[in-house]
Every structure is written in structure tokens, then in C-alpha cells.
Scaffold this motif. Sequence first.
Motif, mmCIF file in Angstrom:
data_model
loop_
_atom_site.group_PDB
_atom_site.id
_atom_site.type_symbol
_atom_site.label_atom_id
_atom_site.label_comp_id
_atom_site.label_asym_id
_atom_site.label_seq_id
_atom_site.Cartn_x
_atom_site.Cartn_y
_atom_site.Cartn_z
ATOM 1 N N ILE A 22 -4.304 14.346 -19.469
ATOM 2 C CA ILE A 22 -3.149 14.645 -18.629
ATOM 3 C C ILE A 22 -3.392 14.167 -17.204
ATOM 4 C CG2 ILE A 22 -1.869 16.558 -17.568
ATOM 5 C CD1 ILE A 22 -2.010 17.966 -20.286
ATOM 6 N N HIS A 23 -4.630 14.310 -16.718
ATOM 7 C CA HIS A 23 -4.963 13.850 -15.364
ATOM 8 C C HIS A 23 -4.755 12.335 -15.249
ATOM 9 C CE1 HIS A 23 -6.784 14.448 -11.457
ATOM 10 N NE2 HIS A 23 -7.511 13.370 -11.659
ATOM 11 N N ARG A 24 -5.133 11.604 -16.265
ATOM 12 C CA ARG A 24 -4.941 10.149 -16.248
ATOM 13 C C ARG A 24 -3.463 9.791 -16.353
ATOM 14 N NH1 ARG A 24 -10.285 7.933 -18.882
ATOM 15 N NH2 ARG A 24 -11.563 9.727 -18.427
ATOM 16 N N ILE A 25 -2.735 10.493 -17.203
ATOM 17 C CA ILE A 25 -1.302 10.220 -17.366
ATOM 18 C C ILE A 25 -0.547 10.541 -16.083
ATOM 19 C CG2 ILE A 25 0.776 10.987 -18.581
ATOM 20 C CD1 ILE A 25 -1.071 11.286 -21.082
ATOM 21 N N THR A 26 -0.871 11.667 -15.452
ATOM 22 C CA THR A 26 -0.184 12.001 -14.202
ATOM 23 C C THR A 26 -0.534 11.005 -13.102
ATOM 24 O OG1 THR A 26 -1.931 13.586 -13.622
ATOM 25 C CG2 THR A 26 0.048 14.462 -14.687
ATOM 26 N N GLY A 27 -1.750 10.472 -13.127
ATOM 27 C CA GLY A 27 -2.100 9.431 -12.159
ATOM 28 C C GLY A 27 -1.233 8.197 -12.321
ATOM 29 N N MET A 28 -0.988 7.806 -13.567
ATOM 30 C CA MET A 28 -0.097 6.654 -13.818
ATOM 31 C C MET A 28 1.336 6.991 -13.407
ATOM 32 S SD MET A 28 -1.461 5.031 -17.393
ATOM 33 C CE MET A 28 -1.712 6.570 -18.263
ATOM 34 N N GLY A 29 1.758 8.211 -13.674
ATOM 35 C CA GLY A 29 3.091 8.631 -13.272
ATOM 36 C C GLY A 29 3.265 8.631 -11.762
ATOM 37 N N LEU A 30 2.208 9.019 -11.050
ATOM 38 C CA LEU A 30 2.273 8.992 -9.589
ATOM 39 C C LEU A 30 2.388 7.565 -9.073
ATOM 40 C CD1 LEU A 30 -0.301 11.753 -8.634
ATOM 41 C CD2 LEU A 30 2.192 11.861 -8.534
ATOM 42 N N TYR A 31 1.735 6.648 -9.738
ATOM 43 C CA TYR A 31 1.848 5.242 -9.352
ATOM 44 C C TYR A 31 3.299 4.781 -9.497
ATOM 45 C CZ TYR A 31 1.189 0.209 -9.312
ATOM 46 O OH TYR A 31 1.288 -1.120 -9.020
ATOM 47 N N LEU A 32 3.921 5.101 -10.615
ATOM 48 C CA LEU A 32 5.313 4.708 -10.830
ATOM 49 C C LEU A 32 6.253 5.434 -9.867
ATOM 50 C CD1 LEU A 32 5.326 4.602 -14.725
ATOM 51 C CD2 LEU A 32 5.219 2.667 -13.141
ATOM 52 N N GLY A 33 5.972 6.689 -9.583
ATOM 53 C CA GLY A 33 6.779 7.435 -8.621
ATOM 54 C C GLY A 33 6.648 6.888 -7.214
ATOM 55 N N THR A 34 5.470 6.375 -6.881
ATOM 56 C CA THR A 34 5.280 5.753 -5.572
ATOM 57 C C THR A 34 6.109 4.481 -5.460
ATOM 58 O OG1 THR A 34 3.067 6.694 -5.454
ATOM 59 C CG2 THR A 34 3.538 4.873 -3.963
ATOM 60 N N LEU A 35 6.269 3.760 -6.561
ATOM 61 C CA LEU A 35 7.157 2.595 -6.546
ATOM 62 C C LEU A 35 8.600 3.019 -6.286
ATOM 63 C CD1 LEU A 35 5.748 0.498 -9.531
ATOM 64 C CD2 LEU A 35 5.449 0.084 -7.091
ATOM 65 N N LEU A 36 9.017 4.145 -6.856
ATOM 66 C CA LEU A 36 10.355 4.672 -6.608
ATOM 67 C C LEU A 36 10.508 5.061 -5.137
ATOM 68 C CD1 LEU A 36 13.080 5.540 -7.882
ATOM 69 C CD2 LEU A 36 12.026 7.775 -8.265
ATOM 70 N N LEU A 37 9.489 5.692 -4.578
ATOM 71 C CA LEU A 37 9.506 6.053 -3.162
ATOM 72 C C LEU A 37 9.580 4.802 -2.279
ATOM 73 C CD1 LEU A 37 9.235 8.151 -0.878
ATOM 74 C CD2 LEU A 37 6.741 7.923 -1.128
#
Length: 137
Positions: free
Chosen positions: A35-50
Motif C-alpha cells: 500500500i505504501h508503494r501504491i500510494t507513492g505512485m498515486g501521489l506522483y499522479l496527483g502531483t501531475l494533477l496539481l
Amino acid sequence: MAEPNPSPLAAEARRPLSPHLQVYRLTLTMMMSGIHRITGMGLYLGTLLLAWWLIAAATDAASFETVSWVISSIIGRLILLGFTWALFTHMLGGVRHFIWDAGRGMEHPEREYLAHMTIWGGLALTLIVWIIAYAVR
């Protein structure tokens, strides 16, 4: 007569497989690692949205209106909800690793407690932030 030496490929085929699938049972700390790795990838994609939002805000009103429409849609809000959850869960996973790096929480009950606190803390913080956001809005 002696048997000829087997080829290297045959020797590899006889080697025992890693016992991780047969010996280890899935634990909460193992799942939290994933989950820690998956959330890290999700944060990367969310940063692109930001970044998209910031770039649109810096360009013109039409671009900003488009991004605002996407973010305020049902799908956009679900993405923001997931981003908020990923942010808090990943942060609490980092705190959990910091505690482990200090040499604490490595024994069985503490390990499980920290994993549960990461899960429930991430959900609770996400809920608190969204309640405050809708109350202020």
C-alpha cells in the motif's frame, strides 16, 4: 563411467524455488508495504494533477475553468478523495518507518498496532479534512 556435467540451464532448473509463496503467510505489515508503494505512485499522479491546475491558473481563465470543471466533477472529486487518502496514508507509513528506524515498534504487537494506526489514521485524517473542506465551502 561418470555422468557428464549437466548444462548450466539444467542446474538452474533443479535449484529450489524461493519459498516465499509456500512458507510465508500474508501479514498486515506485508500488505502495508504494498500500500505504501501504491500510494507513492498515486501521489506522483496527483502531483501531475496539481501541476496541471497550477499551470492552468498561470495561463488564462479558459484553461483554469477547464481544470476547475474536471476537478469539481464527480470523478474529479473521487480522484481528489483518493489523493487525500494516499497523502495521509503514505505520510503515516513514513512515520511508521521512522519509528522503525529509531529501533522501536519491531516486535509483534507493536508492528501490528502501527500498521492498524496507519490504515485507520489515514482514513480518519482524510475524513476530517473533507468534512472541514465542505464545512468551509
